[in-house]
Design a protein around this motif. Structure first.
Motif, PDB file in Angstrom:
ATOM      1  N   THR A  87      51.869 -46.640   4.506  1.00 49.39           N
ATOM      2  CA  THR A  87      52.297 -47.701   3.603  1.00 49.39           C
ATOM      3  C   THR A  87      52.980 -47.068   2.394  1.00 49.39           C
ATOM      4  OG1 THR A  87      50.438 -49.073   4.289  1.00 49.39           O
ATOM      5  CG2 THR A  87      51.570 -49.681   2.247  1.00 49.39           C
ATOM      6  N   ILE A  88      54.295 -47.213   2.322  1.00 49.12           N
ATOM      7  CA  ILE A  88      55.084 -46.585   1.265  1.00 49.12           C
ATOM      8  C   ILE A  88      56.059 -47.590   0.690  1.00 49.12           C
ATOM      9  CG2 ILE A  88      56.752 -44.774   0.711  1.00 49.12           C
ATOM     10  CD1 ILE A  88      55.556 -43.181   3.084  1.00 49.12           C
ATOM     11  N   PHE A  89      55.946 -47.824  -0.619  1.00 53.46           N
ATOM     12  CA  PHE A  89      56.932 -48.659  -1.291  1.00 53.46           C
ATOM     13  C   PHE A  89      58.021 -47.796  -1.909  1.00 53.46           C
ATOM     14  CE2 PHE A  89      58.837 -52.102  -3.445  1.00 53.46           C
ATOM     15  CZ  PHE A  89      59.084 -51.730  -4.758  1.00 53.46           C
ATOM     16  N   ARG A  90      57.591 -46.714  -2.571  1.00 57.87           N
ATOM     17  CA  ARG A  90      58.572 -45.847  -3.222  1.00 57.87           C
ATOM     18  C   ARG A  90      57.981 -44.451  -3.376  1.00 57.87           C
ATOM     19  NH1 ARG A  90      60.957 -48.594  -8.166  1.00 57.87           N
ATOM     20  NH2 ARG A  90      62.019 -49.700  -6.474  1.00 57.87           N
ATOM     21  N   ILE A  91      58.843 -43.451  -3.268  1.00 58.65           N
ATOM     22  CA  ILE A  91      58.447 -42.061  -3.494  1.00 58.65           C
ATOM     23  C   ILE A  91      59.139 -41.565  -4.748  1.00 58.65           C
ATOM     24  CG2 ILE A  91      58.432 -39.720  -2.586  1.00 58.65           C
ATOM     25  CD1 ILE A  91      58.367 -40.888   0.217  1.00 58.65           C
ATOM     26  N   ASN A  92      58.351 -41.000  -5.656  1.00 58.08           N
ATOM     27  CA  ASN A  92      58.910 -40.514  -6.918  1.00 58.08           C
ATOM     28  C   ASN A  92      59.238 -39.028  -6.774  1.00 58.08           C
ATOM     29  OD1 ASN A  92      59.796 -40.717  -9.533  1.00 58.08           O
ATOM     30  ND2 ASN A  92      57.770 -40.513 -10.440  1.00 58.08           N
ATOM     31  N   TYR A 136      52.456 -49.860  -2.941  1.00 60.48           N
ATOM     32  CA  TYR A 136      52.692 -51.298  -2.948  1.00 60.48           C
ATOM     33  C   TYR A 136      53.627 -51.700  -4.074  1.00 60.48           C
ATOM     34  CZ  TYR A 136      48.489 -50.941  -0.110  1.00 60.48           C
ATOM     35  OH  TYR A 136      47.573 -50.591   0.837  1.00 60.48           O
ATOM     36  N   SER A 137      54.416 -52.722  -3.853  1.00 62.60           N
ATOM     37  CA  SER A 137      55.351 -53.182  -4.864  1.00 62.60           C
ATOM     38  C   SER A 137      54.632 -53.776  -6.069  1.00 62.60           C
ATOM     39  CB  SER A 137      56.296 -54.226  -4.260  1.00 62.60           C
ATOM     40  OG  SER A 137      55.564 -55.346  -3.797  1.00 62.60           O
ATOM     41  N   TYR A 138      53.424 -54.327  -5.843  1.00 61.39           N
ATOM     42  CA  TYR A 138      52.706 -54.981  -6.940  1.00 61.39           C
ATOM     43  C   TYR A 138      51.883 -54.007  -7.775  1.00 61.39           C
ATOM     44  CZ  TYR A 138      48.996 -54.760  -3.410  1.00 61.39           C
ATOM     45  OH  TYR A 138      48.115 -54.347  -2.458  1.00 61.39           O
TER      46      TYR A 138
END
Length: 121
Positions: free
Chosen positions: A26-31, A101-103
Protein backbone atom coordinates in the motif's frame (compact mmCIF):
# COMPACT_ATOMS: atom_id res chain seq x y z
CA UNK A 1 4.94 -2.36 2.44
CA UNK A 2 8.06 -4.23 1.35
CA UNK A 3 11.28 -3.22 -0.38
CA UNK A 4 12.93 -5.87 -2.51
CA UNK A 5 16.54 -5.25 -3.47
CA UNK A 6 18.28 -7.10 -6.25
CA UNK A 7 21.27 -6.93 -8.58
CA UNK A 8 24.17 -7.72 -6.31
CA UNK A 9 26.86 -10.23 -7.15
CA UNK A 10 30.53 -10.83 -7.80
CA UNK A 11 32.31 -8.43 -10.15
CA UNK A 12 35.94 -7.76 -11.02
CA UNK A 13 37.59 -4.44 -10.16
CA UNK A 14 36.69 -1.85 -12.76
CA UNK A 15 33.40 -3.57 -13.52
CA UNK A 16 29.82 -2.38 -13.17
CA UNK A 17 26.64 -3.47 -11.46
CA UNK A 18 23.14 -2.04 -11.29
CA UNK A 19 21.13 -2.48 -8.13
CA UNK A 20 17.35 -2.18 -8.07
CA UNK A 21 14.97 -1.75 -5.18
CA UNK A 22 11.25 -2.14 -5.78
CA UNK A 23 8.63 -1.09 -3.28
CA UNK A 24 5.34 -2.96 -3.11
CA UNK A 25 2.21 -2.90 -0.99
CA UNK A 26 0.00 0.00 0.00
CA UNK A 27 1.81 3.09 -1.30
CA UNK A 28 0.40 6.55 -1.81
CA UNK A 29 3.66 8.43 -2.21
CA UNK A 30 7.39 7.88 -1.80
CA UNK A 31 9.48 10.77 -0.51
CA UNK A 32 13.25 10.41 -0.02
CA UNK A 33 15.00 7.23 -1.16
CA UNK A 34 18.55 6.04 -0.92
CA UNK A 35 21.20 3.39 -0.56
CA UNK A 36 23.40 2.53 2.39
CA UNK A 37 26.11 -0.11 2.57
CA UNK A 38 27.81 -2.09 5.29
CA UNK A 39 31.32 -3.33 4.49
CA UNK A 40 32.54 -6.44 6.36
CA UNK A 41 33.32 -5.58 9.96
CA UNK A 42 32.29 -1.94 9.57
CA UNK A 43 29.29 0.23 10.30
CA UNK A 44 26.55 1.00 7.82
CA UNK A 45 27.27 4.13 5.79
CA UNK A 46 25.35 6.33 3.39
CA UNK A 47 26.10 5.78 -0.30
CA UNK A 48 23.55 8.01 -2.02
CA UNK A 49 20.15 9.55 -1.43
CA UNK A 50 17.61 11.28 -3.62
CA UNK A 51 14.60 13.42 -2.85
CA UNK A 52 11.32 13.17 -4.69
CA UNK A 53 12.19 16.37 -6.52
CA UNK A 54 15.53 15.03 -7.68
CA UNK A 55 18.06 16.48 -5.28
CA UNK A 56 20.94 14.03 -4.84
CA UNK A 57 23.76 13.52 -2.34
CA UNK A 58 26.62 11.05 -2.73
CA UNK A 59 29.27 9.83 -0.35
CA UNK A 60 32.66 11.26 -1.33
CA UNK A 61 33.98 7.75 -1.92
CA UNK A 62 31.48 7.04 -4.72
CA UNK A 63 31.05 10.50 -6.26
CA UNK A 64 31.56 10.28 -10.02
CA UNK A 65 31.32 6.48 -10.10
CA UNK A 66 27.83 5.74 -8.78
CA UNK A 67 24.52 7.14 -9.99
CA UNK A 68 21.25 6.98 -8.10
CA UNK A 69 17.96 7.26 -9.97
CA UNK A 70 14.31 6.50 -9.40
CA UNK A 71 11.11 5.71 -11.21
CA UNK A 72 8.16 7.14 -9.33
CA UNK A 73 5.80 5.31 -11.70
CA UNK A 74 7.39 1.96 -10.84
CA UNK A 75 8.11 2.75 -7.17
CA UNK A 76 11.68 1.69 -7.82
CA UNK A 77 15.09 3.15 -7.00
CA UNK A 78 18.29 2.22 -8.79
CA UNK A 79 21.99 2.44 -8.12
CA UNK A 80 24.29 2.24 -11.12
CA UNK A 81 27.79 1.40 -9.92
CA UNK A 82 30.71 1.84 -12.30
CA UNK A 83 34.47 1.54 -11.88
CA UNK A 84 33.95 -0.70 -8.89
CA UNK A 85 36.78 -1.11 -6.43
CA UNK A 86 37.47 -3.81 -3.82
CA UNK A 87 36.61 -1.19 -1.17
CA UNK A 88 33.05 -1.15 -2.53
CA UNK A 89 32.52 -4.70 -1.28
CA UNK A 90 29.57 -4.57 1.12
CA UNK A 91 25.97 -5.47 1.69
CA UNK A 92 23.91 -2.74 0.08
CA UNK A 93 20.60 -1.68 1.61
CA UNK A 94 17.94 0.48 0.06
CA UNK A 95 15.52 2.60 2.02
CA UNK A 96 12.47 4.68 1.28
CA UNK A 97 10.25 7.10 3.15
CA UNK A 98 6.74 5.97 2.27
CA UNK A 99 3.34 7.47 2.86
CA UNK A 100 0.79 4.70 2.65
CA UNK A 101 -2.50 6.57 2.58
CA UNK A 102 -3.71 9.81 1.06
CA UNK A 103 -5.51 10.75 4.28
CA UNK A 104 -2.38 10.36 6.42
CA UNK A 105 0.59 12.71 6.18
CA UNK A 106 2.87 10.29 7.99
CA UNK A 107 5.93 8.95 6.18
CA UNK A 108 7.47 5.76 7.54
CA UNK A 109 10.98 4.47 6.84
CA UNK A 110 11.29 1.09 5.16
CA UNK A 111 14.43 -0.92 4.41
CA UNK A 112 15.22 -3.57 1.87
CA UNK A 113 16.74 -6.89 2.89
CA UNK A 114 20.22 -6.11 1.57
CA UNK A 115 22.08 -7.38 -1.46
CA UNK A 116 25.73 -8.42 -1.38
CA UNK A 117 28.21 -6.80 -3.74
CA UNK A 118 31.65 -8.39 -3.90
CA UNK A 119 34.41 -6.75 -5.92
CA UNK A 120 37.31 -9.11 -6.38
CA UNK A 121 39.58 -10.53 -9.03
Amino acid sequence: VQLQASGGGLVQPGGSLRLSCAASGTIFRINNVGWYRQPPGKQRELVARMTRTGLINYADSVEGRFTISRSNAKNTVYLQMNSLEPEDTAVYYCYAEIREYSYSRIYSNYWGQGTLVTVSS
